[in-house]
Design a protein around this motif. Sequence first.
Motif, PDB file in Angstrom:
ATOM      1  N   THR A  32      -1.319  10.966   4.904  1.00  0.00           N
ATOM      2  CA  THR A  32      -0.524  10.590   3.963  1.00  0.00           C
ATOM      3  C   THR A  32       0.926   9.968   4.089  1.00  0.00           C
ATOM      4  OG1 THR A  32      -1.195  12.395   3.294  1.00  0.00           O
ATOM      5  CG2 THR A  32       0.949  12.554   1.859  1.00  0.00           C
ATOM      6  N   PHE A  33       1.218  10.517   5.020  1.00  0.00           N
ATOM      7  CA  PHE A  33       2.621  10.271   5.643  1.00  0.00           C
ATOM      8  C   PHE A  33       3.134   8.417   5.452  1.00  0.00           C
ATOM      9  CE2 PHE A  33       3.481  15.025   6.347  1.00  0.00           C
ATOM     10  CZ  PHE A  33       4.836  14.939   5.389  1.00  0.00           C
ATOM     11  N   TRP A  34       1.558   8.321   6.414  1.00  0.00           N
ATOM     12  CA  TRP A  34       1.837   6.490   6.855  1.00  0.00           C
ATOM     13  C   TRP A  34       1.830   5.884   5.010  1.00  0.00           C
ATOM     14  CZ3 TRP A  34       2.647   2.922   9.364  1.00  0.00           C
ATOM     15  CH2 TRP A  34       2.450   1.524   9.380  1.00  0.00           C
ATOM     16  N   THR A  35       1.121   6.268   4.370  1.00  0.00           N
ATOM     17  CA  THR A  35       1.063   6.163   3.262  1.00  0.00           C
ATOM     18  C   THR A  35       2.285   5.919   2.151  1.00  0.00           C
ATOM     19  OG1 THR A  35      -0.981   6.356   2.500  1.00  0.00           O
ATOM     20  CG2 THR A  35      -0.586   5.588   0.596  1.00  0.00           C
ATOM     21  N   PHE A  36       3.139   7.332   2.698  1.00  0.00           N
ATOM     22  CA  PHE A  36       4.411   7.578   2.003  1.00  0.00           C
ATOM     23  C   PHE A  36       5.243   6.103   2.080  1.00  0.00           C
ATOM     24  CE2 PHE A  36       4.113  11.983   1.234  1.00  0.00           C
ATOM     25  CZ  PHE A  36       3.900  12.421   0.124  1.00  0.00           C
ATOM     26  N   TYR A  37       5.566   5.799   3.937  1.00  0.00           N
ATOM     27  CA  TYR A  37       5.960   5.277   4.508  1.00  0.00           C
ATOM     28  C   TYR A  37       5.424   3.368   4.019  1.00  0.00           C
ATOM     29  CZ  TYR A  37       8.042   1.680   7.792  1.00  0.00           C
ATOM     30  OH  TYR A  37       8.508   1.102   8.540  1.00  0.00           O
ATOM     31  N   VAL A  38       4.242   3.050   4.153  1.00  0.00           N
ATOM     32  CA  VAL A  38       4.198   2.136   3.531  1.00  0.00           C
ATOM     33  C   VAL A  38       4.801   1.737   1.853  1.00  0.00           C
ATOM     34  CG1 VAL A  38       1.929   0.240   2.972  1.00  0.00           C
ATOM     35  CG2 VAL A  38       2.199   1.757   5.378  1.00  0.00           C
ATOM     36  N   LEU A  39       4.263   2.925   1.104  1.00  0.00           N
ATOM     37  CA  LEU A  39       4.666   2.656  -0.359  1.00  0.00           C
ATOM     38  C   LEU A  39       6.460   2.473  -0.132  1.00  0.00           C
ATOM     39  CD1 LEU A  39       2.222   4.998  -2.166  1.00  0.00           C
ATOM     40  CD2 LEU A  39       2.140   2.508  -2.412  1.00  0.00           C
ATOM     41  N   TYR A  40       6.710   3.336   0.275  1.00  0.00           N
ATOM     42  CA  TYR A  40       8.346   3.420   0.057  1.00  0.00           C
ATOM     43  C   TYR A  40       8.606   1.819   0.304  1.00  0.00           C
ATOM     44  CZ  TYR A  40      13.457   4.714   0.780  1.00  0.00           C
ATOM     45  OH  TYR A  40      14.497   4.898   0.538  1.00  0.00           O
ATOM     46  N   HIS A  41       8.323   1.543   1.279  1.00  0.00           N
ATOM     47  CA  HIS A  41       8.936  -0.506   2.336  1.00  0.00           C
ATOM     48  C   HIS A  41       8.448  -1.080   1.126  1.00  0.00           C
ATOM     49  CE1 HIS A  41       8.495  -3.103   4.965  1.00  0.00           C
ATOM     50  NE2 HIS A  41       9.702  -2.993   5.719  1.00  0.00           N
ATOM     51  N   GLU A  42       6.996  -1.361   0.787  1.00  0.00           N
ATOM     52  CA  GLU A  42       6.441  -2.146   0.243  1.00  0.00           C
ATOM     53  C   GLU A  42       7.837  -2.017  -1.296  1.00  0.00           C
ATOM     54  OE1 GLU A  42       5.129  -3.712   1.183  1.00  0.00           O
ATOM     55  OE2 GLU A  42       4.364  -5.009  -1.393  1.00  0.00           O
ATOM     56  N   TYR A  43       7.928  -0.936  -1.876  1.00  0.00           N
ATOM     57  CA  TYR A  43       8.895  -0.664  -3.275  1.00  0.00           C
ATOM     58  C   TYR A  43      10.232  -1.380  -2.774  1.00  0.00           C
ATOM     59  CZ  TYR A  43       8.736   1.513  -7.674  1.00  0.00           C
ATOM     60  OH  TYR A  43       9.205   2.517  -9.116  1.00  0.00           O
ATOM     61  N   LYS A  44      10.936  -1.491  -2.030  1.00  0.00           N
ATOM     62  CA  LYS A  44      11.656  -1.706  -1.140  1.00  0.00           C
ATOM     63  C   LYS A  44      12.198  -2.796  -1.580  1.00  0.00           C
ATOM     64  CE  LYS A  44      15.635  -0.521   2.213  1.00  0.00           C
ATOM     65  NZ  LYS A  44      15.815   0.156   3.429  1.00  0.00           N
ATOM     66  N   VAL A  45      10.808  -3.767  -0.329  1.00  0.00           N
ATOM     67  CA  VAL A  45      10.724  -5.500  -0.244  1.00  0.00           C
ATOM     68  C   VAL A  45      10.046  -5.816  -2.234  1.00  0.00           C
ATOM     69  CG1 VAL A  45       9.489  -7.143   0.638  1.00  0.00           C
ATOM     70  CG2 VAL A  45       9.744  -5.417   2.076  1.00  0.00           C
ATOM     71  N   ILE A  46       9.211  -5.111  -3.082  1.00  0.00           N
ATOM     72  CA  ILE A  46       9.610  -6.358  -4.621  1.00  0.00           C
ATOM     73  C   ILE A  46      10.599  -5.849  -5.046  1.00  0.00           C
ATOM     74  CG2 ILE A  46       7.745  -6.024  -6.004  1.00  0.00           C
ATOM     75  CD1 ILE A  46       5.774  -5.347  -4.018  1.00  0.00           C
ATOM     76  N   THR A  47      11.502  -4.167  -5.110  1.00  0.00           N
ATOM     77  CA  THR A  47      12.631  -4.845  -5.662  1.00  0.00           C
ATOM     78  C   THR A  47      13.979  -5.792  -5.239  1.00  0.00           C
ATOM     79  OG1 THR A  47      12.262  -2.402  -5.603  1.00  0.00           O
ATOM     80  CG2 THR A  47      14.772  -2.895  -6.586  1.00  0.00           C
ATOM     81  N   THR A  48      13.624  -6.092  -3.992  1.00  0.00           N
ATOM     82  CA  THR A  48      14.985  -6.841  -3.356  1.00  0.00           C
ATOM     83  C   THR A  48      14.043  -7.613  -3.895  1.00  0.00           C
ATOM     84  OG1 THR A  48      15.052  -5.405  -1.239  1.00  0.00           O
ATOM     85  CG2 THR A  48      15.856  -7.520  -1.299  1.00  0.00           C
ATOM     86  N   MET A  49      13.060  -8.600  -3.655  1.00  0.00           N
ATOM     87  CA  MET A  49      12.268  -9.256  -4.028  1.00  0.00           C
ATOM     88  C   MET A  49      12.563  -9.832  -5.270  1.00  0.00           C
ATOM     89  SD  MET A  49       9.178  -9.885  -2.324  1.00  0.00           S
ATOM     90  CE  MET A  49       8.062 -11.732  -3.427  1.00  0.00           C
ATOM     91  N   ARG A  50      12.364  -9.137  -5.794  1.00  0.00           N
ATOM     92  CA  ARG A  50      12.928  -8.820  -7.569  1.00  0.00           C
ATOM     93  C   ARG A  50      14.315  -8.940  -8.188  1.00  0.00           C
ATOM     94  NH1 ARG A  50      11.641  -7.487 -13.168  1.00  0.00           N
ATOM     95  NH2 ARG A  50      13.486  -6.572 -14.395  1.00  0.00           N
ATOM     96  N   LEU A  51      14.999  -8.874  -7.091  1.00  0.00           N
ATOM     97  CA  LEU A  51      16.792  -8.499  -7.679  1.00  0.00           C
ATOM     98  C   LEU A  51      17.008  -9.704  -7.388  1.00  0.00           C
ATOM     99  CD1 LEU A  51      17.884  -5.365  -6.831  1.00  0.00           C
ATOM    100  CD2 LEU A  51      17.499  -6.412  -9.510  1.00  0.00           C
TER     101      LEU A  51
END
Lengths: 752, 752
Positions: free
Chosen positions: A168-187
């Motif tokens: 669960t925590f690994w999934t959290f980490y990857v999801l959070y990181h990915e969300y961050k990266v994609i948000t940056t990409m979007r902006l």
Amino acid sequence: MGSLNDIGVAAGINILSAVGFLLVFAVVRIQPINDRVYFPKWYLKGTRSSPRHIGNVLSKFVNADVSTYLRFLNWMPAALKMPEPELIEHAGLDSAVYVRIYLLGLKIFVPITVLAFAVLVPVNWTSATLGDDEEGLSYDQIDKLSISNLGPGSKRFWVHIGMAYVFTFWTFYVLYHEYKVITTMRLHFLANQNRRPDQFTVLVRNIPVDPDETVGEHVEHFFAVNHREHYLSHQVAYNANALASLVKKKKGLQNWLVYYENQHAKNPEKELTIKTGLWGLWGEKVDALQHYKTTIEELCKQEDEGRQKVISDPKAIMPAAFVSFNSQWGAAVCAQTQQTSNPTVWLTEWAPEPRDVYWPNLAIPFVELSIRRLIMAVALFFLTFFFMVPIALVQSVANLDDIERVLPFLKPIIERNGPRSVIQGFLPGIALKIFLIFLPTILMAMSKIEGHVSLSGLERKTASKYFLFIFVNVFLGSVVAGTAFQQLNSFIHQSTNKIPETIGESIPMKATFFITYIMVDGWAGIAAEVLRLKPLIMFHIKNTFLVRTEQDREQAMDPGSLEFGSTEPRIQLYFLLGLVYAVVTPIILPFIIVFFGLAYLVFRHQIINVYNQQYESGAQFWPDVHGRIVTALVISQILLIGLLSTQEADQSTVALLPLPVLAIWFHYVCKGRFEPAYIKFPLQAGSKRILLISSPYITADDIHIVSNVKRELRLMFAGGHGEGHAATGKRPDAEPERVPQGRIRAPRLPQR
Amino acid sequence: MGSLNDIGVAAGINILSAVGFLLVFAVVRIQPINDRVYFPKWYLKGTRSSPRHIGNVLSKFVNADVSTYLRFLNWMPAALKMPEPELIEHAGLDSAVYVRIYLLGLKIFVPITVLAFAVLVPVNWTSATLGDDEEGLSYDQIDKLSISNLGPGSKRFWVHIGMAYVFTFWTFYVLYHEYKVITTMRLHFLANQNRRPDQFTVLVRNIPVDPDETVGEHVEHFFAVNHREHYLSHQVAYNANALASLVKKKKGLQNWLVYYENQHAKNPEKELTIKTGLWGLWGEKVDALQHYKTTIEELCKQEDEGRQKVISDPKAIMPAAFVSFNSQWGAAVCAQTQQTSNPTVWLTEWAPEPRDVYWPNLAIPFVELSIRRLIMAVALFFLTFFFMVPIALVQSVANLDDIERVLPFLKPIIERNGPRSVIQGFLPGIALKIFLIFLPTILMAMSKIEGHVSLSGLERKTASKYFLFIFVNVFLGSVVAGTAFQQLNSFIHQSTNKIPETIGESIPMKATFFITYIMVDGWAGIAAEVLRLKPLIMFHIKNTFLVRTEQDREQAMDPGSLEFGSTEPRIQLYFLLGLVYAVVTPIILPFIIVFFGLAYLVFRHQIINVYNQQYESGAQFWPDVHGRIVTALVISQILLIGLLSTQEADQSTVALLPLPVLAIWFHYVCKGRFEPAYIKFPLQAGSKRILLISSPYITADDIHIVSNVKRELRLMFAGGHGEGHAATGKRPDAEPERVPQGRIRAPRLPQR
């Protein structure tokens, strides 16, 4: 449950078919005759114009260059070679982010698999409860690798609980990181696209009726007063259905004209005549070129008249408009704030991209909208849980005995053994299959009825509905045998905490089934995707029988697109399976990893060479993707709790309870942290950037048509009179045109 | 089940006690000595200064005017006489809208009662299933009037189903209309308050740290750049706990000074000396007046130093600020949009009223906030379902035998029969009672931990929590006997659709209990509210022993306020009871109507004469009130479905299923239609209204203190140095001060 051997056989078959597809693809794609099927994106981009022309006539159709056959797997590294920024430039952010979903699958599941095989598999294997010697029950090797091998009340469940936390925590980490990266990409993507007109434009709906002013005047006055310093211009939406059919007709005639002109150029002596009657089969014979030229001219006139009529006809004006501002700041302010004290009129939101607008929904009144959504919510419920009812009905109507009674003359045919068994065996399945093929279309129609105004929004809503359907009917339907309706019925008659138990209990037993499913649907399915069998066949049929001009050939290409609404929910099923089985039966994980890897490769190739996205939403779908993975995580945790509570491991069950709470909390944290970037537009970023171009929404002779005919037509028309200008709606990066800053430009009258 | 007789007796007792309270109130309130208890609002407004002074000394304490006794019920029409606009002017919109909740109860339930008695009661009564002669079972008259009289499978259920629809649609209509009216009132109220500073001010939180600038400079630069044309000024929040204690000390000394000055004025000859030691009991004797004057002067100096220190100390600066704009439009833009691409910093929202700010929560970081909310959500769950556990623990500790063992010397007292039975009988009840008394405080503390920044927000969140608690523990706990935990346990072990059945089935049987509850809690409780027994006693105690100066007397008044967080959820219980029983046992409805009528009267009187609201949120709580009534409606519908499904009336149950769907849909329609008016601020309304006054947030020597001492102190301090300026925080309609328009005014440095 299947043994390892069964799975081996199934794997063999599926690997063979997948490899077969890939081999065929490797050979077929390098034949020049298929070039337009496998590289349409490059044709549309204009960088590839026609099959390789070197050599004789045969080489126009068949590739005789042996060396290319030797490098037949070249496409795989080629697909991976293009760096991400170039990919975004080439295929758009939507596509680039879409393939990242597969990458995300790899990121989540590869470490989980390693850990599960290092820790869980040995723990399961060395528990001897399901030994072959005991009781002679047919437990197989798969079960020896799964949690079922532990037996009730085992202390080893604590290992699984610990792993559930780690995963669960690994999934959290990857999801959070990915969300961050994609948000940056979007902006970053949005900030780099200086001239995207939709960043300066706001869609205004539910414009109230003013007795003294037209909609256009009303809009202009309203925004000139309330956004004095930023208002630039506006474009009202028109209903121009009649006009659209004229345009369509003209387009067809123009195509014929081109054809006859080509004919004439090839063979100037031959007289080209056609008959003016029905389908050109009878009637007066006339000169073809002359005929088409005059008819087109006539239509042009009619079109202009129609255009004038639409503009002057108050009934054709819709209570919706695109309002452009002279700065992003002004547009952001207008889009993100409420205009009047009555929140049901003057509704503003960021305008979708011009290509992304779904015109028919622009003019739905507020109350009607909420009624439509109510009806669609109820309809979705019934569709999900009762979809078997109409199919069963069709199947019973398709019963052969009934057919015999109604159509007795068919009796001799039906009575024969051959057809009978075929029909009896296939008809029920076919009815279901047809339904499933049409399901995405049905769901899309439902989303359209709900009244969303952009194609990307429609796709997103369709994906949500489809995910629900897949979860209930594919996942639950497979785990707990029986139709969704039967499940629903049994669930509401069951104790609330028995539901996760019932499902959780059957989870380990279905592992083999899902492994097979992954191989068929995932491996072979993805390999078939790259082959593009249907477009291949359709292209050759069209090319042989219908194509007369270059334009026809272009239309026959059918590059397709990613179809977010129907493909993304299927990926989500793999996330769900992976998360559910990670703790329970880790043996399933490698199959999922192969799927994600293969799919990543194939889809990266496809978005580079094939797909042509209709719109660009800037990865606006990511919050949905993220949300569904978290949902899958919560489901997997609840099912694990259910499973463990049947194993006389009560304390361990309690130890798992914080997990779903944490997951839901994680979802809200991510939502608060990142989601605004997908809805709002930060004021700081592009605050005072000035709109320099005349956007497609405000082009002078721009009449946006609300109609039921195909979108392309409308867009074509929106841009001007002919094919040449069709791109106004499609090419937002057109030549910039300076607009006097700060001054309000009165909407130009349509020219001619 | 009680018979009609039992209810009659209970009604008699409660009517008598209610009438008793009212009579005592009527007599007590016209005694001059109690004037400050029953009319504090007028004292605070400054329109009433002291008891009637005509006549002799006795008349200062006792009212001897016989005619006033004859008109002792005068307060009732007087409470109704004040027209609503005047009421809003006098008591604020919050209070005026609050009493409309009772009025809403009347509007919903009077027509429902009429209809129920005209249709349902005859239908129930004439069904003979529960005849007295049959089986000799002790069904009583109440049950003959209820739905239980119909018996399983009766066709007459269709009448009840029809009525359920009628009641639902009537409730929809009234709720929608009320929401509309109150939204209009709110917008009108806000539009009329031109000079409310919070309409021009935005609260900015989570200001990121800048290594080169102070928070103040950073804020100024950020807003001067991003909101160039509208930014006016800002005020950073300071942590000034040390300062606050100084201020508190000074205030106490000033009060003593006033006291001795008064003494001196009365008797100029007498020498006033005090001792400087502890509590004035020993130490050096000094002249009192001189002593206080010098001490206060000394404190003033310390205070100024402390003030300078706070301003110059970077550690005292909080990462939060109030930013004011020169127009409502500018503030609306800033409050309703996102400032940067990172949505966790520069969080903006409309500033609460100065009086409404909850200072300690201004500086909570984003991540901590979400963790706090997670913990509080879990805590609320445990509090609601497991609150009996610690109480049972306390009760078991309070067991007399244990006490005897631990404290054997108490044995002779405990062994006596009298105390023993009293303690044994009361202790368990007292533990529970104490818990229930402190419950609103506990819930408020939880809301504070959640980190809301306004008092009104805290009250709203507390109300939501309290409603959940009341619903689970009072409503469900009474219907299905047993603690919430036992219910939870039985519910999760029960079939999902059995839960509404179990509850629904017991609903009719509990009618008598709830009728008694309404009379005790509603009738007598409301009548006791008007008497204000606790403030009355406290005032006289303080007045006798503690009051030395006029200021002390003012403080002893304790006007109280509406306490939205704890009173509103209790009203909601009556809505819930009314909606649940409307179809099932309509006999309960008249009791509810009496409650709403009486409460309307009493609370209208109280807000006119007594309560002094601490803040004004402009009826921002209405969406919550509306939402909870809709929730009650949905609950009532589900319970009715549960009840009918036990009555062998399956089709009728299905006929009710659309009701909850409709109710939820109705909720969303209302939410979309009205809720934005409570969150956002329409741009059109006050678009270019210019801020003319120096708001309390930006007063020059304004240091907002984040501290744990009482709010009044901080506000007092915020305004200046003495009591005289205390109103800066309280009187937003202070003298307007012109600010040069369009220019950015540098925040003035604190003077002195």
